[in-house]
Design a protein around this motif. Structure first.
Motif, PDB file in Angstrom:
ATOM      1  N   LYS A 156       6.062   2.432   1.041  1.00 53.17           N
ATOM      2  CA  LYS A 156       4.947   1.496   0.988  1.00 53.17           C
ATOM      3  C   LYS A 156       4.819   0.755   2.314  1.00 53.17           C
ATOM      4  CE  LYS A 156       5.650   0.579  -3.963  1.00 53.17           C
ATOM      5  NZ  LYS A 156       5.969  -0.455  -4.975  1.00 53.17           N
ATOM      6  N   LYS A 201       0.851  -1.188   0.000  1.00 57.40           N
ATOM      7  CA  LYS A 201       0.000   0.000   0.000  1.00 57.40           C
ATOM      8  C   LYS A 201       0.895   1.250   0.000  1.00 57.40           C
ATOM      9  CE  LYS A 201      -3.375  -2.957   0.619  1.00 57.40           C
ATOM     10  NZ  LYS A 201      -2.593  -4.182   0.940  1.00 57.40           N
ATOM     11  N   GLU A 202       0.864   1.996  -1.110  1.00 53.10           N
ATOM     12  CA  GLU A 202       1.738   3.154  -1.260  1.00 53.10           C
ATOM     13  C   GLU A 202       1.246   4.324  -0.412  1.00 53.10           C
ATOM     14  OE1 GLU A 202       2.252   4.161  -5.306  1.00 53.10           O
ATOM     15  OE2 GLU A 202       3.121   2.231  -5.881  1.00 53.10           O
TER      16      GLU A 202
END
Length: 420
Positions: free
Chosen positions: A166, A152-153
């Motif tokens: 991330k 998940k950036e």
């Protein structure tokens, strides 16, 4: 009749000659192929056989299967991104829920499956090329697992103060080894009710797929849930039967669990729900030296025991296995109490890891309450060393017989301060 035989006989002769010629060609080709195998060193186990037999120019000149697969993968990936973007827009509109479900089930899942299957079929490159190692996400086809695993950036697109751009989710090799079970666990409709997965979840955790992934389904709860009893009643009064899901138990109420029923569904802790015996042990008195009263333990550190961890009868149960690092900060607990669950069956090395993790979360001056730990007499020396190796101060230390071959150990130990 005689004349009509000539055309047919002539045709038969032609077919026979063709078969003969084809047979000779097959023999020639076979001999030629065998000669190529022999010259390539096939019959003498030459490691470079494939390189000799099929060179890059022989097969891949003008056609690279990896390039073709890459084109298909790119097309599917672009299609998936477009569909997912539309799906996110639909999620904002509740009136289009049926279209969202259709896209997710009928389109996205098949696209993911095809995409993963193609990536797994990709061949290694010939010559100086190397095989690219596939990421963990490509192991699974179930969409929820892929979304959970995917990094998940950061929304601002910059490296945060932890030095990463991330966030990566916790899933390891054990989950990959249990791919079938994990995909079953994560196969659900978003926003719908979760399946009854007690046994499946336990199987995953015990085999090392722990902690379990987060999920986006709803846990079932009783419509007639009864509010808890007041604090002064709740410790020694059986809860309402309607507040518990009894799917995995042979009993269907607390009365069954607390009674002398040999088929209660949990044999490890016989009598754990017999409240009168529990109250006698904890609050009043018993004839056993290894039973310490709560008030006597709290009196060791008057007014200092505020927050504790119960490694068995948790008031707030944690869904975790013995192998998992405790989800608490260092030096935070005033008290750790263990009874019933952790005893002489446990491997010494595993117990060593557990005890050092207790030490990590226990604050200096905090108490470790070992309550009725039992093991075989011959093993007591080994387990005694385990508890004494951290050089805690002994407030209480009692060993008493449990049976002919087993003994109890109860102790209250204080963690010492250590120089930083």
């Amino acid at each position: 009749m005689g004349r009509s035989c000539f055309p047919r006989c002539g045709f038969a002769r032609i077919i026979a000659w063709l078969q003969l010629v084809l047979g000779i060609l097959v023999i020639v080709v076979s001999i030629s192929s065998l000669f190529r195998f022999y010259s390539a060193g096939f019959f003498v186990h030459n490691e470079d056989i494939c390189r000799h037999f099929y060179g890059p120019k022989d097969v891949y000149q003008g056609f690279d299967i990896n390039d073709r697969i890459a084109e298909v993968l790119t097309t599917i990936e672009n299609l998936h991104k477009k569909l997912e973007m539309n799906l996110q827009q639909m999620e904002k509109s509740k009136t289009r829920l049926e279209y969202k479900n259709y896209l997710e089930v009928e389109v996205l899942r098949p696209v993911y499956s095809a995409y993963t299957a193609l990536k797994q079929l990709r061949l290694p490159k010939i010559g100086n090329g190397t095989v690219k190692e596939e990421s963990l996400i490509d192991t699974f086809t179930t969409e929820e697992i892929r979304k959970y695993i995917a990094p998940k950036e950061n929304r601002i697109g910059k490296i945060n103060f932890y030095g990463t751009e991330k966030i990566y989710n916790t899933i390891g090799h054990a989950c990959v080894l249990m791919k079938k079970e994990l995909e079953e666990y994560m196969d659900y409709d978003i926003g719908s009710y979760c399946k009854d997965d007690w046994n499946l979840a336990q199987k995953l955790m015990v085999n090392g797929c722990d902690p379990l992934p987060q999920r986006r389904c709803l846990t079932r709860a009783s419509k007639v849930y009864q509010k808890p009893y007041p604090i002064n009643e709740s410790l020694w009064k059986l809860p309402d039967d309607r507040n518990v899901r009894w799917g995995n138990y042979q009993c269907r109420n607390f009365g069954c669990l607390s009674g002398k029923n040999p088929k209660r569904g949990y044999t490890k802790c016989i009598g754990c729900f017999e409240m009168e015996k529990e109250k006698l042990k904890w609050v009043t008195n018993t004839s056993l030296q290894v039973d310490f009263l709560i008030r006597d333990v709290l009196a060791i550190k008057p007014g200092q025991i505020r927050i504790g961890l119960d490694y068995d009868h948790c008031l707030i149960p944690l869904y975790a296995t013995l192998n998992q690092r405790l989800p608490f900060f260092d030096n935070t607990m005033d008290l750790i109490h263990t009874t019933g669950f952790l005893d002489g069956w446990i491997d010494l090395l595993l117990m060593d890891f557990i005890i050092f993790d207790w030490d990590r979360v226990l604050r200096p001056g905090g108490l470790l309450w070992i309550d009725r730990f039992f093991c075989n007499k011959k093993d007591m020396e080994d387990y005694t060393y385990m508890f004494q190796q951290l050089r805690y101060k002994k407030h209480k230390w009692v060993i008493a017989p449990k049976s002919q071959h087993q003994v109890y150990l109860s102790a209250v130990l204080e963690k010492p301060p250590r120089a930083i």
